[in-house]
Motif scaffolding. Structure first.
Motif, PDB file in Angstrom:
ATOM      1  N   PHE A  72      16.728  -6.743 -31.102  1.00  0.00           N
ATOM      2  CA  PHE A  72      16.454  -5.751 -30.059  1.00  0.00           C
ATOM      3  C   PHE A  72      16.928  -4.369 -30.499  1.00  0.00           C
ATOM      4  CE2 PHE A  72      17.719  -3.336 -26.294  1.00  0.00           C
ATOM      5  CZ  PHE A  72      16.612  -3.477 -25.460  1.00  0.00           C
ATOM      6  N   TYR A  73      18.068  -4.329 -31.141  1.00  0.00           N
ATOM      7  CA  TYR A  73      18.647  -3.064 -31.628  1.00  0.00           C
ATOM      8  C   TYR A  73      17.681  -2.376 -32.596  1.00  0.00           C
ATOM      9  CZ  TYR A  73      22.665  -0.017 -32.713  1.00  0.00           C
ATOM     10  OH  TYR A  73      23.524   1.052 -32.831  1.00  0.00           O
ATOM     11  N   LEU A  74      17.198  -3.129 -33.580  1.00  0.00           N
ATOM     12  CA  LEU A  74      16.319  -2.546 -34.589  1.00  0.00           C
ATOM     13  C   LEU A  74      14.968  -2.140 -34.015  1.00  0.00           C
ATOM     14  CD1 LEU A  74      17.087  -4.938 -37.587  1.00  0.00           C
ATOM     15  CD2 LEU A  74      17.920  -2.609 -37.259  1.00  0.00           C
ATOM     16  N   ASP A  75      14.486  -2.895 -33.040  1.00  0.00           N
ATOM     17  CA  ASP A  75      13.172  -2.605 -32.455  1.00  0.00           C
ATOM     18  C   ASP A  75      13.190  -1.445 -31.461  1.00  0.00           C
ATOM     19  OD1 ASP A  75      12.015  -4.644 -33.887  1.00  0.00           O
ATOM     20  OD2 ASP A  75      12.124  -6.108 -32.256  1.00  0.00           O
ATOM     21  N   ASN A  76      14.342  -1.205 -30.845  1.00  0.00           N
ATOM     22  CA  ASN A  76      14.372  -0.269 -29.714  1.00  0.00           C
ATOM     23  C   ASN A  76      15.330   0.915 -29.830  1.00  0.00           C
ATOM     24  OD1 ASN A  76      12.652  -1.751 -27.501  1.00  0.00           O
ATOM     25  ND2 ASN A  76      13.952  -3.328 -28.419  1.00  0.00           N
ATOM     26  N   SER A  77      16.289   0.856 -30.736  1.00  0.00           N
ATOM     27  CA  SER A  77      17.348   1.879 -30.743  1.00  0.00           C
ATOM     28  C   SER A  77      16.827   3.294 -30.997  1.00  0.00           C
ATOM     29  CB  SER A  77      18.426   1.535 -31.777  1.00  0.00           C
ATOM     30  OG  SER A  77      17.877   1.501 -33.087  1.00  0.00           O
ATOM     31  N   LYS A  78      15.671   3.408 -31.654  1.00  0.00           N
ATOM     32  CA  LYS A  78      15.110   4.733 -31.934  1.00  0.00           C
ATOM     33  C   LYS A  78      14.951   5.559 -30.660  1.00  0.00           C
ATOM     34  CE  LYS A  78      11.269   6.985 -34.351  1.00  0.00           C
ATOM     35  NZ  LYS A  78      10.010   6.775 -35.120  1.00  0.00           N
ATOM     36  N   LYS A  79      14.707   4.867 -29.530  1.00  0.00           N
ATOM     37  CA  LYS A  79      14.502   5.553 -28.252  1.00  0.00           C
ATOM     38  C   LYS A  79      15.742   6.315 -27.799  1.00  0.00           C
ATOM     39  CE  LYS A  79      11.717   1.596 -26.714  1.00  0.00           C
ATOM     40  NZ  LYS A  79      11.693   0.472 -25.743  1.00  0.00           N
ATOM     41  N   TYR A 126      13.017   2.299 -40.830  1.00  0.00           N
ATOM     42  CA  TYR A 126      13.150   1.296 -39.770  1.00  0.00           C
ATOM     43  C   TYR A 126      12.432  -0.001 -40.166  1.00  0.00           C
ATOM     44  CZ  TYR A 126      15.231   4.355 -36.217  1.00  0.00           C
ATOM     45  OH  TYR A 126      16.078   5.167 -35.512  1.00  0.00           O
ATOM     46  N   ALA A 127      11.252   0.132 -40.754  1.00  0.00           N
ATOM     47  CA  ALA A 127      10.470  -1.045 -41.157  1.00  0.00           C
ATOM     48  C   ALA A 127      11.211  -1.838 -42.233  1.00  0.00           C
ATOM     49  CB  ALA A 127       9.093  -0.620 -41.659  1.00  0.00           C
ATOM     50  N   LYS A 128      11.807  -1.137 -43.185  1.00  0.00           N
ATOM     51  CA  LYS A 128      12.542  -1.811 -44.258  1.00  0.00           C
ATOM     52  C   LYS A 128      13.803  -2.479 -43.733  1.00  0.00           C
ATOM     53  CE  LYS A 128      11.025   0.720 -48.371  1.00  0.00           C
ATOM     54  NZ  LYS A 128      11.464   1.507 -49.548  1.00  0.00           N
ATOM     55  N   ALA A 129      14.458  -1.833 -42.776  1.00  0.00           N
ATOM     56  CA  ALA A 129      15.667  -2.418 -42.176  1.00  0.00           C
ATOM     57  C   ALA A 129      15.313  -3.703 -41.435  1.00  0.00           C
ATOM     58  CB  ALA A 129      16.322  -1.419 -41.231  1.00  0.00           C
ATOM     59  N   GLY A 144      24.442  12.332 -49.893  1.00  0.00           N
ATOM     60  CA  GLY A 144      23.268  13.195 -49.987  1.00  0.00           C
ATOM     61  C   GLY A 144      22.010  12.500 -50.455  1.00  0.00           C
ATOM     62  N   GLU A 145      22.117  11.240 -50.916  1.00  0.00           N
ATOM     63  CA  GLU A 145      20.919  10.533 -51.371  1.00  0.00           C
ATOM     64  C   GLU A 145      20.148   9.975 -50.181  1.00  0.00           C
ATOM     65  OE1 GLU A 145      21.685   8.919 -55.807  1.00  0.00           O
ATOM     66  OE2 GLU A 145      22.754   7.810 -54.255  1.00  0.00           O
ATOM     67  N   PRO A 146      18.803   9.898 -50.274  1.00  0.00           N
ATOM     68  CA  PRO A 146      17.997   9.413 -49.140  1.00  0.00           C
ATOM     69  C   PRO A 146      18.263   7.945 -48.832  1.00  0.00           C
ATOM     70  CG  PRO A 146      16.629   9.740 -51.103  1.00  0.00           C
ATOM     71  CD  PRO A 146      17.966  10.328 -51.408  1.00  0.00           C
ATOM     72  N   VAL A 147      18.216   7.600 -47.549  1.00  0.00           N
ATOM     73  CA  VAL A 147      18.512   6.244 -47.091  1.00  0.00           C
ATOM     74  C   VAL A 147      17.543   5.220 -47.679  1.00  0.00           C
ATOM     75  CG1 VAL A 147      18.479   4.765 -45.048  1.00  0.00           C
ATOM     76  CG2 VAL A 147      19.637   6.957 -44.962  1.00  0.00           C
ATOM     77  N   THR A 148      16.250   5.578 -47.745  1.00  0.00           N
ATOM     78  CA  THR A 148      15.240   4.604 -48.181  1.00  0.00           C
ATOM     79  C   THR A 148      15.472   4.111 -49.606  1.00  0.00           C
ATOM     80  OG1 THR A 148      13.832   6.509 -48.695  1.00  0.00           O
ATOM     81  CG2 THR A 148      13.396   5.348 -46.642  1.00  0.00           C
ATOM     82  N   LYS A 149      16.230   4.847 -50.379  1.00  0.00           N
ATOM     83  CA  LYS A 149      16.526   4.443 -51.755  1.00  0.00           C
ATOM     84  C   LYS A 149      17.373   3.176 -51.796  1.00  0.00           C
ATOM     85  CE  LYS A 149      18.592   6.202 -56.051  1.00  0.00           C
ATOM     86  NZ  LYS A 149      19.254   7.363 -56.706  1.00  0.00           N
ATOM     87  N   TYR A 150      18.108   2.909 -50.688  1.00  0.00           N
ATOM     88  CA  TYR A 150      19.081   1.811 -50.704  1.00  0.00           C
ATOM     89  C   TYR A 150      18.777   0.692 -49.712  1.00  0.00           C
ATOM     90  CZ  TYR A 150      21.751   4.803 -53.763  1.00  0.00           C
ATOM     91  OH  TYR A 150      22.139   5.571 -54.830  1.00  0.00           O
ATOM     92  N   ILE A 151      17.597   0.684 -49.154  1.00  0.00           N
ATOM     93  CA  ILE A 151      17.249  -0.426 -48.245  1.00  0.00           C
ATOM     94  C   ILE A 151      16.453  -1.477 -49.016  1.00  0.00           C
ATOM     95  CG2 ILE A 151      16.179  -1.085 -46.065  1.00  0.00           C
ATOM     96  CD1 ILE A 151      16.417   1.754 -45.140  1.00  0.00           C
TER      97      ILE A 151
END
Length: 329
Positions: free
Chosen positions: A278-285, A300-303, A322-329
């Motif tokens: 639920f957290y991953l699907d809705n927390s963006k709101k 979000y999709a990778k998480a 400073g590195e982008p998050v998507t690099k480490y998911i």
């Protein structure tokens, strides 16, 4: 031969104990405990409140012992989920491993560490990483006490410092980004876990400089002076508007906010799995209203993919500020 008058009460006690045990076990499956950093806490709380509306029998406890305190509880098996404002440390991974605790690492939002001064400060509009290091380096303790020691163009006025306590994720991340080593910092400053106390201290001290999570600045921008930070590209940037954090323009002081989930509890306690999903699907709101910055849709999709596959271990432990998050998911 046993007297029937003795047997029946004994059987009733056994049955009552069994029912109580079953009831207790079922109740435990509905419980979810989350603890960790003060930065991120408002978002955990918002998600927990919304989850209870969907799962009325869920029992969610949300606390804020600081990232370090939360990690300590998590790696000793006391909680299901820990919220962190910096990646898990190698020594924490070792502690978890010794306790047989595997975890799933999930980014849930972004935050920018805001460098702030008193509202009356009209000269320190932008500081370079070198200047911030000159201020916060361990070597500066009891030596760099005036503004003109930071930059000769600044006035010869006292410099008083405010910062989160050394057991917070904000302190760890800032010192890693500015001093190139986590927890490496001067010690002669006002420190507290409560960043609202820092905000009030800086607002009431003409000589003040400090740093806090962006949500604390955004809630008090009328009382504070936001100081720009010179990026590696030489541009002066601030974390306001928050889109600069989302697009990785404000660096190196943009950071991921993460949750770490106990894998055993994820598998054995349905409420934990339901809550994290639920957290991953809705927390963006609720990210922005909690004072933080949304991840990209890709992140979000990778998480969510990482959660569904229950991939354990940490990739963020090696991430550089400073590195982008998507690099480490």
């Amino acid at each position: 031969m046993l007297d029937r008058s003795q047997v029946i009460p004994t059987l009733l006690l056994v049955i009552a104990w069994s029912l109580t045990s079953c009831s207790s076990a079922e109740e435990k499956k509905r419980q979810v405990s989350i603890d960790g950093g003060l930065v991120g806490y408002p978002l955990h709380q918002a998600v927990a409140e919304e989850f209870k509306k969907v799962k009325s029998d869920a029992q969610i406890s949300v606390a804020a012992s600081g990232t370090g305190g939360g990690m300590s509880k998590f790696c000793s098996g006391q909680i299901d989920v820990v919220g962190a404002s910096r990646p898990i440390k190698k020594e924490e991974i070792t502690k978890c491993k010794k306790q047989g605790i595997e975890f799933v690492e999930l980014p849930i939002a972004l935050d920018g560490i805001a460098v702030i001064a008193n509202r009356k400060n009209n000269f320190a509009s932008c500081l370079s990483i070198k200047e911030l290091n000159k201020i916060w380096s361990p070597k500066a303790t009891n030596k760099v006490k005036n503004w003109n020691q930071v930059n000769s163009k600044f006035p010869n006025k006292p410099l008083r410092l405010y910062a989160p306590a050394s057991d917070t994720g904000t302190f760890d991340y800032f010192t890693q980004a500015i001093n190139k080593k986590g927890k490496a910092s001067r010690t002669d400053y006002t420190a507290t876990q409560n960043q609202n106390v820092l905000v009030n201290g800086i607002a009431g001290d003409d000589a003040a400089l400090g740093y806090v999570g962006i949500s604390y600045y955004l809630a008090n921008r009328d009382k504070l002076q936001l100081v720009g930070v010179q990026t590696p590209e030489g541009k002066c940037e601030t974390p306001d508007p928050p889109e600069k954090v989302a697009n990785n323009i404000y660096k190196p002081l943009s950071r991921p906010l993460l949750i770490y989930v106990n894998k055993t509890n994820l598998d054995s306690k349905p409420a934990v799995k339901d809550f994290v999903s639920f957290y991953l699907d809705n927390s963006k709101k609720w990210v922005r209203q909690s004072g933080y910055v949304e991840l990209t849709d890709e992140a979000y999709a990778k998480a969510k993919q990482r959660f569904v596959s229950e991939k354990t271990g940490s990739k963020f432990k090696d991430a550089k500020p400073g590195e982008p998050v998507t690099k480490y998911i």
